[in-house]
Motif scaffolding. Structure first.
Motif, PDB file in Angstrom:
ATOM      1  N   ASN A 293      -0.992   5.879   9.481  1.00 62.80           N
ATOM      2  CA  ASN A 293      -1.707   5.992   8.204  1.00 62.80           C
ATOM      3  C   ASN A 293      -1.075   5.113   7.125  1.00 62.80           C
ATOM      4  O   ASN A 293      -0.367   5.594   6.238  1.00 62.80           O
ATOM      5  CB  ASN A 293      -1.745   7.449   7.733  1.00 62.80           C
ATOM      6  CG  ASN A 293      -2.762   7.646   6.622  1.00 62.80           C
ATOM      7  OD1 ASN A 293      -3.208   6.694   5.988  1.00 62.80           O
ATOM      8  ND2 ASN A 293      -3.127   8.895   6.383  1.00 62.80           N
ATOM      9  N   PRO A 294      -1.321   3.802   7.171  1.00 61.53           N
ATOM     10  CA  PRO A 294      -0.688   2.885   6.216  1.00 61.53           C
ATOM     11  C   PRO A 294      -1.008   3.189   4.758  1.00 61.53           C
ATOM     12  O   PRO A 294      -0.174   2.935   3.886  1.00 61.53           O
ATOM     13  CB  PRO A 294      -1.229   1.513   6.634  1.00 61.53           C
ATOM     14  CG  PRO A 294      -2.450   1.800   7.445  1.00 61.53           C
ATOM     15  CD  PRO A 294      -2.202   3.098   8.112  1.00 61.53           C
ATOM     16  N   VAL A 295      -2.180   3.715   4.488  1.00 63.22           N
ATOM     17  CA  VAL A 295      -2.544   4.016   3.097  1.00 63.22           C
ATOM     18  C   VAL A 295      -1.597   5.055   2.512  1.00 63.22           C
ATOM     19  O   VAL A 295      -1.098   4.914   1.385  1.00 63.22           O
ATOM     20  CB  VAL A 295      -4.005   4.497   3.008  1.00 63.22           C
ATOM     21  CG1 VAL A 295      -4.343   4.929   1.585  1.00 63.22           C
ATOM     22  CG2 VAL A 295      -4.963   3.396   3.464  1.00 63.22           C
ATOM     23  N   SER A 296      -1.317   6.113   3.269  1.00 61.74           N
ATOM     24  CA  SER A 296      -0.429   7.158   2.775  1.00 61.74           C
ATOM     25  C   SER A 296       1.003   6.661   2.624  1.00 61.74           C
ATOM     26  O   SER A 296       1.791   7.232   1.856  1.00 61.74           O
ATOM     27  CB  SER A 296      -0.453   8.367   3.714  1.00 61.74           C
ATOM     28  OG  SER A 296       0.146   8.064   4.962  1.00 61.74           O
ATOM     29  N   LEU A 297       1.361   5.594   3.323  1.00 66.51           N
ATOM     30  CA  LEU A 297       2.699   5.023   3.220  1.00 66.51           C
ATOM     31  C   LEU A 297       2.827   4.048   2.056  1.00 66.51           C
ATOM     32  O   LEU A 297       3.917   3.550   1.775  1.00 66.51           O
ATOM     33  CB  LEU A 297       3.059   4.297   4.528  1.00 66.51           C
ATOM     34  CG  LEU A 297       3.272   5.166   5.760  1.00 66.51           C
ATOM     35  CD1 LEU A 297       3.422   4.302   7.003  1.00 66.51           C
ATOM     36  CD2 LEU A 297       4.494   6.067   5.588  1.00 66.51           C
ATOM     37  N   GLY A 298       1.715   3.762   1.379  1.00 66.97           N
ATOM     38  CA  GLY A 298       1.744   2.830   0.268  1.00 66.97           C
ATOM     39  C   GLY A 298       1.673   1.375   0.687  1.00 66.97           C
ATOM     40  O   GLY A 298       1.963   0.480  -0.115  1.00 66.97           O
TER      41      GLY A 298
ATOM     42  N   LYS B  13      -0.148  -1.989   1.339  1.00 70.59           N
ATOM     43  CA  LYS B  13      -1.345  -2.549   0.720  1.00 70.59           C
ATOM     44  C   LYS B  13      -1.993  -3.668   1.527  1.00 70.59           C
ATOM     45  O   LYS B  13      -3.203  -3.868   1.429  1.00 70.59           O
ATOM     46  CB  LYS B  13      -1.004  -3.063  -0.681  1.00 70.59           C
ATOM     47  CG  LYS B  13      -0.553  -1.942  -1.622  1.00 70.59           C
ATOM     48  CD  LYS B  13      -0.259  -2.447  -3.006  1.00 70.59           C
ATOM     49  CE  LYS B  13       0.137  -1.277  -3.916  1.00 70.59           C
ATOM     50  NZ  LYS B  13       0.429  -1.735  -5.290  1.00 70.59           N
ATOM     51  N   ARG B  14      -1.197  -4.382   2.276  1.00 69.45           N
ATOM     52  CA  ARG B  14      -1.785  -5.488   3.034  1.00 69.45           C
ATOM     53  C   ARG B  14      -1.060  -5.664   4.354  1.00 69.45           C
ATOM     54  O   ARG B  14       0.032  -5.133   4.567  1.00 69.45           O
ATOM     55  CB  ARG B  14      -1.773  -6.781   2.221  1.00 69.45           C
ATOM     56  CG  ARG B  14      -0.416  -7.193   1.692  1.00 69.45           C
ATOM     57  CD  ARG B  14      -0.510  -8.547   1.009  1.00 69.45           C
ATOM     58  NE  ARG B  14       0.627  -8.791   0.145  1.00 69.45           N
ATOM     59  CZ  ARG B  14       1.063  -9.995  -0.184  1.00 69.45           C
ATOM     60  NH1 ARG B  14       0.463 -11.061   0.308  1.00 69.45           N
ATOM     61  NH2 ARG B  14       2.091 -10.156  -0.980  1.00 69.45           N
ATOM     62  N   ALA B  15      -1.682  -6.448   5.223  1.00 69.90           N
ATOM     63  CA  ALA B  15      -1.128  -6.612   6.560  1.00 69.90           C
ATOM     64  C   ALA B  15      -1.653  -7.897   7.172  1.00 69.90           C
ATOM     65  O   ALA B  15      -2.704  -8.413   6.787  1.00 69.90           O
ATOM     66  CB  ALA B  15      -1.511  -5.431   7.448  1.00 69.90           C
ATOM     67  N   VAL B  16      -0.906  -8.397   8.142  1.00 67.52           N
ATOM     68  CA  VAL B  16      -1.438  -9.388   9.078  1.00 67.52           C
ATOM     69  C   VAL B  16      -1.403  -8.728  10.444  1.00 67.52           C
ATOM     70  O   VAL B  16      -0.349  -8.273  10.901  1.00 67.52           O
ATOM     71  CB  VAL B  16      -0.632 -10.691   9.069  1.00 67.52           C
ATOM     72  CG1 VAL B  16      -1.146 -11.624  10.157  1.00 67.52           C
ATOM     73  CG2 VAL B  16      -0.730 -11.374   7.710  1.00 67.52           C
TER      74      VAL B  16
ATOM     75  N   SER C 262      -6.545  -5.949   3.916  1.00 68.47           N
ATOM     76  CA  SER C 262      -6.159  -5.143   2.752  1.00 68.47           C
ATOM     77  C   SER C 262      -6.494  -3.684   3.030  1.00 68.47           C
ATOM     78  O   SER C 262      -7.573  -3.366   3.532  1.00 68.47           O
ATOM     79  CB  SER C 262      -6.901  -5.605   1.498  1.00 68.47           C
ATOM     80  OG  SER C 262      -6.678  -4.692   0.428  1.00 68.47           O
ATOM     81  N   PHE C 263      -5.557  -2.801   2.684  1.00 70.35           N
ATOM     82  CA  PHE C 263      -5.792  -1.365   2.794  1.00 70.35           C
ATOM     83  C   PHE C 263      -6.201  -0.760   1.454  1.00 70.35           C
ATOM     84  O   PHE C 263      -6.385   0.445   1.351  1.00 70.35           O
ATOM     85  CB  PHE C 263      -4.531  -0.662   3.313  1.00 70.35           C
ATOM     86  CG  PHE C 263      -4.108  -1.113   4.685  1.00 70.35           C
ATOM     87  CD1 PHE C 263      -4.958  -0.957   5.770  1.00 70.35           C
ATOM     88  CD2 PHE C 263      -2.879  -1.694   4.893  1.00 70.35           C
ATOM     89  CE1 PHE C 263      -4.574  -1.377   7.040  1.00 70.35           C
ATOM     90  CE2 PHE C 263      -2.478  -2.108   6.159  1.00 70.35           C
ATOM     91  CZ  PHE C 263      -3.337  -1.948   7.229  1.00 70.35           C
ATOM     92  N   GLU C 264      -6.340  -1.604   0.428  1.00 71.79           N
ATOM     93  CA  GLU C 264      -6.728  -1.128  -0.896  1.00 71.79           C
ATOM     94  C   GLU C 264      -8.240  -1.057  -1.010  1.00 71.79           C
ATOM     95  O   GLU C 264      -8.966  -1.869  -0.431  1.00 71.79           O
ATOM     96  CB  GLU C 264      -6.171  -2.053  -1.967  1.00 71.79           C
ATOM     97  CG  GLU C 264      -4.660  -2.121  -2.004  1.00 71.79           C
ATOM     98  CD  GLU C 264      -4.166  -3.040  -3.091  1.00 71.79           C
ATOM     99  OE1 GLU C 264      -4.012  -2.560  -4.232  1.00 71.79           O
ATOM    100  OE2 GLU C 264      -3.939  -4.223  -2.811  1.00 71.79           O
ATOM    101  N   GLU C 265      -8.713  -0.123  -1.819  1.00 72.11           N
ATOM    102  CA  GLU C 265     -10.161   0.024  -1.998  1.00 72.11           C
ATOM    103  C   GLU C 265     -10.735  -1.161  -2.742  1.00 72.11           C
ATOM    104  O   GLU C 265     -11.764  -1.712  -2.386  1.00 72.11           O
ATOM    105  CB  GLU C 265     -10.476   1.319  -2.755  1.00 72.11           C
ATOM    106  CG  GLU C 265     -11.967   1.569  -2.916  1.00 72.11           C
ATOM    107  CD  GLU C 265     -12.276   2.901  -3.575  1.00 72.11           C
ATOM    108  OE1 GLU C 265     -13.457   3.160  -3.846  1.00 72.11           O
ATOM    109  OE2 GLU C 265     -11.320   3.677  -3.808  1.00 72.11           O
TER     110      GLU C 265
END
Length: 285
Positions: A135-140, A142-145, A185-188
């Motif tokens: 759950n990357p969102v809950s971990l803070g 924001k982005r990934a490759v 991006s995991f941001e809305e």
């Protein structure tokens, strides 16, 4: 090791790994798409990146040496590769800025430990499991490759259905194989050039191109974007054409081998896949 020798880690890395690590930066010179204008609330010199499945640790070392990240966390589920990564990190004198952790996926991370992650070289289904359990969102984060080795259509579909945004994608040909790393991006919502606006809907734009220019119906256009990536459909890199031409040749060969053998269901799937490849190749006409 002298400071002027530290950049040599790039010489030990494959083109695939260098491209993947570079996608976390501003993307200049890397075939960057429109989304590389993103401005994050944390500047690159404050970025901490978790390299999940770090293997030899070269990606973490490259991220630090290139200035993309200030700190890195090299993580692996296996003790052997992690020990190798620790040795390489010591060789480059980066123990103060690269931490190693024995971790199954993201389980070794706590909230706020990292703003970005790199996961590459794993099967798509395994990467889906890592994202579900971590759950990357809950971990803070924001982005990934993210670079799955297989099941790319299923992986892209998973990202979409969970509200994650594919901001950019590349096609890389390295040592006889094609790879499709994605910037996610995991941001809305994200910010472009300092102006807040909704995340660009590249999927809809790519589907519109396929439906209007190639006559695909909506379901087929979505399958094509899941299979090849909407950013690639919009940008039309030459490597995508080469990948599709190779896929066309292979698929046609399988169909010839199956002719008259009674494998109707398999044949229909292959014909559908061949039609999808044809739609992509029409974009280059």
């Amino acid at each position: 090791m002298e400071n002027n020798e530290k950049i040599t880690v790039a010489a030990k890395m494959s083109e695939r790994l260098i491209a993947i690590a570079s996608m976390l930066g501003d993307g200049e010179g890397q075939g960057a798409f429109l989304a590389d204008r993103i401005s994050n609330d944390k500047s690159a010199d404050k970025l901490t990146v978790a390299d999940v499945g770090c293997d030899h640790g070269y990606v973490s070392i490259f991220l630090i040496q290139s200035g993309i990240a200030q700190k890195a966390i090299a993580m692996d589920v296996r003790k052997g590769p992690l020990a190798g990564a620790e040795e390489n990190i010591r060789e480059y004198g980066l123990e103060s800025v690269i931490e190693t952790r024995l971790s199954d996926g993201l389980k070794g991370l706590s909230k706020g430990d990292a703003e970005a992650i790199v996961i590459a070289g794993m099967g798509g289904k395994l990467m889906i499991r890592i994202l579900k359990e971590g759950n990357p969102v809950s971990l803070g984060i924001k982005r990934a490759v993210l670079q799955p080795q297989s099941d790319m259509d299923e992986f892209r579909d998973y990202l979409r259905k969970n509200g994650f945004h594919i901001l950019d994608e590349q096609v890389i040909y390295d040592e006889g194989k094609y790879y499709f790393p994605m910037k996610v991006s995991f941001e809305e919502n994200i910010s472009f050039g300092g102006n807040s606006e909704e995340t660009p809907d590249y999927l809809s734009k790519a589907m519109d191109v396929l439906m209007k220019e190639n006559g695909c119906d909506e379901a087929m256009a979505l399958r094509i974007c899941n299979r090849f990536g909407e950013c690639n459909i919009l940008r039309k890199p030459e490597l995508l054409r080469a990948y599709c031409e190779h896929g066309k040749e292979v698929t046609e060969g399988i169909l010839r081998d199956l002719e008259g053998m009674g494998h109707e269901a398999r044949t229909e799937i292959l014909k559908r896949e061949l039609a999808e490849i044809g739609c992509v190749l029409k974009l280059y006409a």
